[in-house]
Scaffold this motif. Structure first.
Motif, PDB file in Angstrom:
ATOM      1  N   ASN A 127       0.807  -1.222   0.000  1.00 53.49           N
ATOM      2  CA  ASN A 127       0.000   0.000   0.000  1.00 53.49           C
ATOM      3  C   ASN A 127       0.839   1.272   0.000  1.00 53.49           C
ATOM      4  N   GLY A 128       1.840   1.284  -0.871  1.00 51.25           N
ATOM      5  CA  GLY A 128       2.649   2.482  -1.031  1.00 51.25           C
ATOM      6  C   GLY A 128       3.669   2.740   0.055  1.00 51.25           C
ATOM      7  N   ARG A 129       3.939   1.754   0.902  1.00 47.17           N
ATOM      8  CA  ARG A 129       4.961   1.881   1.935  1.00 47.17           C
ATOM      9  C   ARG A 129       5.959   0.743   1.779  1.00 47.17           C
ATOM     10  N   GLY A 130       7.183   0.961   2.229  1.00 48.02           N
ATOM     11  CA  GLY A 130       8.235  -0.019   2.016  1.00 48.02           C
ATOM     12  C   GLY A 130       8.986  -0.387   3.282  1.00 48.02           C
ATOM     13  N   ALA A 131       9.551  -1.590   3.278  1.00 43.63           N
ATOM     14  CA  ALA A 131      10.450  -2.066   4.335  1.00 43.63           C
ATOM     15  C   ALA A 131      11.551  -2.887   3.679  1.00 43.63           C
ATOM     16  N   TYR A 132      12.777  -2.632   4.077  1.00 46.94           N
ATOM     17  CA  TYR A 132      13.899  -3.464   3.652  1.00 46.94           C
ATOM     18  C   TYR A 132      14.155  -4.545   4.699  1.00 46.94           C
ATOM     19  N   VAL A 133      14.606  -5.699   4.229  1.00 41.02           N
ATOM     20  CA  VAL A 133      15.147  -6.725   5.114  1.00 41.02           C
ATOM     21  C   VAL A 133      16.570  -7.031   4.645  1.00 41.02           C
ATOM     22  N   ASP A 134      17.535  -6.706   5.500  1.00 44.54           N
ATOM     23  CA  ASP A 134      18.970  -6.817   5.238  1.00 44.54           C
ATOM     24  C   ASP A 134      19.403  -5.823   4.146  1.00 44.54           C
ATOM     25  N   THR A 135      20.708  -5.564   4.122  1.00 42.88           N
ATOM     26  CA  THR A 135      21.210  -4.501   3.250  1.00 42.88           C
ATOM     27  C   THR A 135      22.417  -4.895   2.413  1.00 42.88           C
ATOM     28  N   GLY A 136      23.155  -5.954   2.802  1.00 45.46           N
ATOM     29  CA  GLY A 136      24.466  -6.128   2.216  1.00 45.46           C
ATOM     30  C   GLY A 136      25.407  -5.054   2.741  1.00 45.46           C
ATOM     31  N   PRO A 137      26.606  -4.921   2.159  1.00 45.06           N
ATOM     32  CA  PRO A 137      27.573  -3.923   2.605  1.00 45.06           C
ATOM     33  C   PRO A 137      27.277  -2.545   2.025  1.00 45.06           C
ATOM     34  N   ASN A 138      28.129  -1.584   2.358  1.00 48.19           N
ATOM     35  CA  ASN A 138      27.942  -0.211   1.876  1.00 48.19           C
ATOM     36  C   ASN A 138      27.823  -0.133   0.365  1.00 48.19           C
ATOM     37  N   SER A 139      28.587  -0.958  -0.332  1.00 51.46           N
ATOM     38  CA  SER A 139      28.597  -0.888  -1.798  1.00 51.46           C
ATOM     39  C   SER A 139      27.254  -1.250  -2.416  1.00 51.46           C
ATOM     40  N   ALA A 140      26.357  -1.874  -1.629  1.00 53.40           N
ATOM     41  CA  ALA A 140      25.052  -2.284  -2.146  1.00 53.40           C
ATOM     42  C   ALA A 140      24.028  -1.159  -2.149  1.00 53.40           C
ATOM     43  N   VAL A 141      24.306  -0.048  -1.483  1.00 52.44           N
ATOM     44  CA  VAL A 141      23.286   0.994  -1.300  1.00 52.44           C
ATOM     45  C   VAL A 141      22.715   1.492  -2.630  1.00 52.44           C
ATOM     46  N   PRO A 142      23.505   1.742  -3.673  1.00 56.13           N
ATOM     47  CA  PRO A 142      22.887   2.166  -4.945  1.00 56.13           C
ATOM     48  C   PRO A 142      21.875   1.155  -5.483  1.00 56.13           C
ATOM     49  N   ARG A 143      22.139  -0.120  -5.338  1.00 50.58           N
ATOM     50  CA  ARG A 143      21.185  -1.136  -5.805  1.00 50.58           C
ATOM     51  C   ARG A 143      19.918  -1.127  -4.939  1.00 50.58           C
ATOM     52  N   LEU A 144      20.071  -0.945  -3.654  1.00 44.23           N
ATOM     53  CA  LEU A 144      18.913  -0.896  -2.765  1.00 44.23           C
ATOM     54  C   LEU A 144      18.011   0.278  -3.128  1.00 44.23           C
ATOM     55  N   LEU A 145      18.605   1.411  -3.430  1.00 40.74           N
ATOM     56  CA  LEU A 145      17.821   2.585  -3.815  1.00 40.74           C
ATOM     57  C   LEU A 145      17.211   2.400  -5.205  1.00 40.74           C
ATOM     58  N   ALA A 146      17.920   1.706  -6.086  1.00 40.61           N
ATOM     59  CA  ALA A 146      17.362   1.433  -7.413  1.00 40.61           C
ATOM     60  C   ALA A 146      16.122   0.551  -7.315  1.00 40.61           C
ATOM     61  N   ALA A 147      16.105  -0.356  -6.342  1.00 37.21           N
ATOM     62  CA  ALA A 147      14.917  -1.195  -6.147  1.00 37.21           C
ATOM     63  C   ALA A 147      13.709  -0.344  -5.782  1.00 37.21           C
ATOM     64  N   LEU A 148      13.918   0.686  -4.964  1.00 36.63           N
ATOM     65  CA  LEU A 148      12.828   1.611  -4.638  1.00 36.63           C
ATOM     66  C   LEU A 148      12.281   2.259  -5.896  1.00 36.63           C
ATOM     67  N   GLN A 149      13.182   2.749  -6.728  1.00 38.48           N
ATOM     68  CA  GLN A 149      12.771   3.415  -7.965  1.00 38.48           C
ATOM     69  C   GLN A 149      11.994   2.448  -8.863  1.00 38.48           C
ATOM     70  N   ALA A 150      12.468   1.192  -8.928  1.00 36.86           N
ATOM     71  CA  ALA A 150      11.780   0.212  -9.765  1.00 36.86           C
ATOM     72  C   ALA A 150      10.368  -0.072  -9.261  1.00 36.86           C
ATOM     73  N   ARG A 151      10.155   0.031  -7.947  1.00 37.66           N
ATOM     74  CA  ARG A 151       8.829  -0.181  -7.372  1.00 37.66           C
ATOM     75  C   ARG A 151       8.039   1.125  -7.240  1.00 37.66           C
ATOM     76  N   ARG A 152       8.591   2.201  -7.813  1.00 38.24           N
ATOM     77  CA  ARG A 152       7.952   3.521  -7.842  1.00 38.24           C
ATOM     78  C   ARG A 152       7.640   4.037  -6.441  1.00 38.24           C
ATOM     79  N   LEU A 153       8.609   3.870  -5.574  1.00 39.22           N
ATOM     80  CA  LEU A 153       8.537   4.432  -4.224  1.00 39.22           C
ATOM     81  C   LEU A 153       9.625   5.472  -4.060  1.00 39.22           C
ATOM     82  N   ALA A 154       9.324   6.487  -3.286  1.00 43.05           N
ATOM     83  CA  ALA A 154      10.314   7.477  -2.899  1.00 43.05           C
ATOM     84  C   ALA A 154      10.970   7.042  -1.592  1.00 43.05           C
ATOM     85  N   PRO A 155      12.197   7.474  -1.322  1.00 44.54           N
ATOM     86  CA  PRO A 155      12.833   7.121  -0.052  1.00 44.54           C
ATOM     87  C   PRO A 155      11.989   7.496   1.166  1.00 44.54           C
TER      88      PRO A 155
END
Length: 317
Positions: free
Chosen positions: A32-60
C-alpha cells in the motif's frame, strides 16, 4: 535491472553484488505504497537498494522500516549509509546487535580481526553509525505493521545470538537471514538446491540452531527468503538437508577436537563433506567450480567450528 527479481506478494529480491552474482540478497517489501527493507548487504550495495525503490515507484520517504536479521556485515554493513537516504525509516535490530550499529567501532574491529584490515576495507568500507533515536530494538513476539501488513519477529539464535527472523503472513514465509542456511542457485542439483548451515564465528551453537529451525517450521511456511540466496519453496526438503549437514559438521568437529592439526582437519573435512553431498544429490559442476563457490564458506565454517570447540573445551575444564 538484472539484479532485481520481483515476487508476489510485493517482495523484491535485490542482488547486492557482494562477492559474486546471486551470493548475497536483500529484500524490499512493498505494501500500500509503503516499504520495508530486510537486510542490506555492505555499503557498496546501497545504490542497488535505492534502485529497487525506484523500480517499485517508491520514494525514499515512503520507507518505514529498515530491518536487519543480524549484524554480520553481509547483512547489515550498509544499514547506516542506507538510513541516511531514508528520512522516515527506523532501523529494526535485535537488542543484542543494536549497540554495534549505533557505535560500529567494535564490530569493525572484529571484522578486521577475522578477515584482515585490507579485506575488511575492500569488502565493507567504513561503517556509518546509526543515531540511537532511529533504532527500534525488537523482542521475541514483536509485531510491526507495514501499511497494515503484519511482520512478526522471532528470536532465532544458533548462527548468532543477535539473530531474529521475520514472519510475513502475506507470503506465508520467513525472512531467514542465516538461520535457514545457505543455498546458492549455482549449486542446483537433480533434487533441488544443495543447502548447508553456516557456522561463521563467533556465536555458533548447534543445539540452539536446531531449535530455531524447528521453530521456523512450526508455522508451516510455504517459502523461505534466504540472504544466501533468494526464495526457496521446497521448504521441507531444504530443512532436512540443513539439519543433516549440521549434524555431520558437528560430528566432524568433535572428531577433530584436540588434534594438533585440528583447523586443517576441519577445512579438509568440510570441503570433502560438501563435495560428497553435492555429488550425492546429483550435482554436475566440475570439482574446480564447486571448490571456487564454496571456498569462502569452508574457511569461515571451519573457523566457527573451531571457536565452538574452544568454548566447549573451556566449559569442560
Amino acid at each position: 535491472m538484472d539484479f532485481l527479481e520481483h515476487l508476489d506478494p510485493g517482495i523484491t529480491v535485490i542482488d547486492t553484488g557482494f562477492v559474486r552474482p546471486r551470493f548475497d540478497a536483500a529484500y524490499l517489501i512493498v505494501e500500500n505504497g509503503r516499504g520495508a527493507y530486510v537486510d542490506t548487504g555492505p555499503n557498496s550495495a546501497v545504490p542497488r537498494l535505492l534502485a529497487a525503490l525506484q523500480a517499485r515507484r517508491l520514494a525514499p520517504e515512503q520507507v518505514d522500516w529498515l530491518i536487519v536479521t543480524h549484524v554480520h556485515l553481509d547483512h547489515a554493513g550498509g544499514a547506516g549509509l542506507l538510513l541516511q537516504h531514508l528520512p522516515n525509516a527506523k532501523l529494526v535490530v535485535h537488542p543484542r546487535g543494536a549497540r554495534h550499529l549505533i557505535d560500529p567501532r567494535q564490530l569493525m574491529a572484529g571484522v578486521r580481526a577475522v578477515y584482515g584490515p585490507e579485506v575488511a576495507e575492500r569488502d565493507y568500507g567504513e561503517l556509518q553509525p546509526v543515531p540511537a533515536e532511529r533504532v527500534l530494538e525488537t523482542h521475541d513476539g514483536l509485531v510491526l505493521e507495514l501499511a497494515g501488513r503484519p511482520l512478526h519477529f522471532a528470536d532465532t539464535p544458533g548462527h548468532a545470538r543477535h539473530h531474529h527472523c521475520i514472519w510475513d503472513e502475506a507470503s506465508r514465509g520467513w525472512f531467514t537471514g542465516d538461520t535457514f542456511g545457505i543455498a546458492y542457485p549455482d549449486l542446483v542439483t537433480a533434487g533441488g538446491r544443495y543447502a548447508f548451515p553456516t557456522t561463521t564465528p563467533v556465536q555458533f551453537e548447534p543445539e540452539a540452531l536446531h531449535q530455531s529451525l524447528d521453530r521456523l517450521m512450526a508455522r508451516d511456511p510455504q517459502v523461505m527468503f534466504l540472504t544466501h540466496y533468494g526464495a526457496t519453496r521446497d521448504v521441507a526438503a531444504h530443512v532436512a538437508m540443513v539439519k543433516s549437514q549440521l549434524d555431520a559438521m558437528v560430528r566432524l568437529g568433535r572428531a577433530a577436537a584436540g588434534q594438533a592439526d585440528r583447523d586443517a582437519r576441519l577445512r579438509a573435512g568440510l570441503a570433502a563433506l560438501y563435495h560428497a553431498e553435492y555429488r550425492r544429490q546429483g550435482g554436475v559442476l566440475d570439482d574446480e567450480r564447486v571448490e571456487a563457490l564454496l571456498e569462502g564458506d569452508v574457511e569461515l565454517n571451519a573457523q566457527g567450528l573451531g571457536v565452538w570447540l574452544d568454548k566447549q573445551a573451556a566449559a569442560a575444564a
